[in-house]
Motif scaffolding. Sequence first.
Motif, PDB file in Angstrom:
ATOM      1  N   ALA A 202       0.757  -1.245  -0.065  1.00  0.00           N
ATOM      2  CA  ALA A 202      -0.112  -0.024   0.185  1.00  0.00           C
ATOM      3  C   ALA A 202       0.967   1.216  -0.017  1.00  0.00           C
ATOM      4  O   ALA A 202       0.323   2.136  -0.653  1.00  0.00           O
ATOM      5  CB  ALA A 202      -1.013  -0.059   1.206  1.00  0.00           C
ATOM      6  N   LEU A 203       2.017   1.249   0.867  1.00  0.00           N
ATOM      7  CA  LEU A 203       2.598   2.539   0.891  1.00  0.00           C
ATOM      8  C   LEU A 203       3.439   2.436  -0.446  1.00  0.00           C
ATOM      9  O   LEU A 203       3.471   3.601  -1.127  1.00  0.00           O
ATOM     10  CB  LEU A 203       3.985   2.370   1.998  1.00  0.00           C
TER      11      LEU A 203
ATOM     12  N   LEU B  22      13.196   6.607  -3.624  1.00  0.00           N
ATOM     13  CA  LEU B  22      14.210   5.684  -3.290  1.00  0.00           C
ATOM     14  C   LEU B  22      14.326   5.335  -1.837  1.00  0.00           C
ATOM     15  O   LEU B  22      14.528   4.160  -1.327  1.00  0.00           O
ATOM     16  CB  LEU B  22      15.527   6.145  -3.884  1.00  0.00           C
ATOM     17  N   LEU B  23      14.323   6.476  -1.076  1.00  0.00           N
ATOM     18  CA  LEU B  23      14.698   6.466   0.391  1.00  0.00           C
ATOM     19  C   LEU B  23      13.283   5.829   0.970  1.00  0.00           C
ATOM     20  O   LEU B  23      13.343   4.808   2.032  1.00  0.00           O
ATOM     21  CB  LEU B  23      14.685   7.853   1.047  1.00  0.00           C
ATOM     22  N   ALA B  24      12.197   6.168   0.469  1.00  0.00           N
ATOM     23  CA  ALA B  24      11.046   5.496   1.002  1.00  0.00           C
ATOM     24  C   ALA B  24      10.808   4.048   0.574  1.00  0.00           C
ATOM     25  O   ALA B  24      10.687   3.255   1.589  1.00  0.00           O
ATOM     26  CB  ALA B  24       9.815   6.305   0.399  1.00  0.00           C
ATOM     27  N   ASN B  25      11.380   3.676  -0.635  1.00  0.00           N
ATOM     28  CA  ASN B  25      11.358   2.431  -0.851  1.00  0.00           C
ATOM     29  C   ASN B  25      12.362   1.566   0.151  1.00  0.00           C
ATOM     30  O   ASN B  25      11.897   0.407   0.917  1.00  0.00           O
ATOM     31  CB  ASN B  25      12.004   2.052  -2.214  1.00  0.00           C
ATOM     32  N   HIS B  26      13.315   2.032   0.678  1.00  0.00           N
ATOM     33  CA  HIS B  26      14.350   1.507   1.502  1.00  0.00           C
ATOM     34  C   HIS B  26      13.552   1.266   2.798  1.00  0.00           C
ATOM     35  O   HIS B  26      13.775   0.159   3.528  1.00  0.00           O
ATOM     36  CB  HIS B  26      15.518   2.055   1.568  1.00  0.00           C
ATOM     37  N   ASP B  27      13.276   2.491   3.211  1.00  0.00           N
ATOM     38  CA  ASP B  27      12.445   2.498   4.726  1.00  0.00           C
ATOM     39  C   ASP B  27      11.482   1.525   4.758  1.00  0.00           C
ATOM     40  O   ASP B  27      11.335   0.858   5.884  1.00  0.00           O
ATOM     41  CB  ASP B  27      12.098   3.892   5.059  1.00  0.00           C
ATOM     42  N   ILE B  28      10.459   1.334   3.845  1.00  0.00           N
ATOM     43  CA  ILE B  28       9.188   0.553   3.690  1.00  0.00           C
ATOM     44  C   ILE B  28       9.950  -0.772   4.003  1.00  0.00           C
ATOM     45  O   ILE B  28       9.131  -1.574   4.551  1.00  0.00           O
ATOM     46  CB  ILE B  28       8.612   0.815   2.287  1.00  0.00           C
ATOM     47  N   HIS B  29      10.816  -1.344   3.184  1.00  0.00           N
ATOM     48  CA  HIS B  29      11.269  -2.639   3.151  1.00  0.00           C
ATOM     49  C   HIS B  29      11.918  -2.959   4.545  1.00  0.00           C
ATOM     50  O   HIS B  29      12.042  -4.003   4.632  1.00  0.00           O
ATOM     51  CB  HIS B  29      11.616  -3.030   1.761  1.00  0.00           C
ATOM     52  N   GLU B  30      12.532  -1.981   5.014  1.00  0.00           N
ATOM     53  CA  GLU B  30      13.302  -2.239   6.172  1.00  0.00           C
ATOM     54  C   GLU B  30      12.652  -2.201   7.127  1.00  0.00           C
ATOM     55  O   GLU B  30      12.952  -3.053   8.360  1.00  0.00           O
ATOM     56  CB  GLU B  30      14.537  -1.129   6.402  1.00  0.00           C
ATOM     57  N   CYS B  31      11.373  -1.771   7.629  1.00  0.00           N
ATOM     58  CA  CYS B  31      10.485  -1.585   8.686  1.00  0.00           C
ATOM     59  C   CYS B  31       9.806  -2.753   9.059  1.00  0.00           C
ATOM     60  O   CYS B  31       9.160  -3.703   8.068  1.00  0.00           O
ATOM     61  CB  CYS B  31       9.393  -0.360   8.495  1.00  0.00           C
ATOM     62  N   GLU B  32       9.900  -3.272  10.095  1.00  0.00           N
ATOM     63  CA  GLU B  32       9.344  -4.831  10.547  1.00  0.00           C
ATOM     64  C   GLU B  32       8.231  -4.420  11.592  1.00  0.00           C
ATOM     65  O   GLU B  32       7.811  -5.463  12.138  1.00  0.00           O
ATOM     66  CB  GLU B  32      10.329  -5.594  11.238  1.00  0.00           C
TER      67      GLU B  32
END
Length: 79
Positions: free
Chosen positions: A17-18, A34-44
């Motif tokens: 969704a994000l 690009l930063l959002a993609n990283h943060d989205i996929h790193e967040c658990e």
Amino acid sequence: METHVTGQPVLGELRHALSAVFFGNPLFSPQEQLLANHDIHECEDARQLTRWLRSLSAAIAHRRSADLFSTPSLAGYVV
């Protein structure tokens, strides 16, 4: 969204969704995407992703209104 024991389906749906809101959205620069993609996929943390998704709509509305006011008027515009 259903939560399984691991919480992975919920995280996957929130991440999707994000990502759908960020990518290809002209209101966000390529660097922000690009930063959002990283943060989205790193967040658990599903709660953090949920908060981010909720606040994103307000951020988009703010950027849209700011974009309307920052567009230079063609009247009196010197090239």
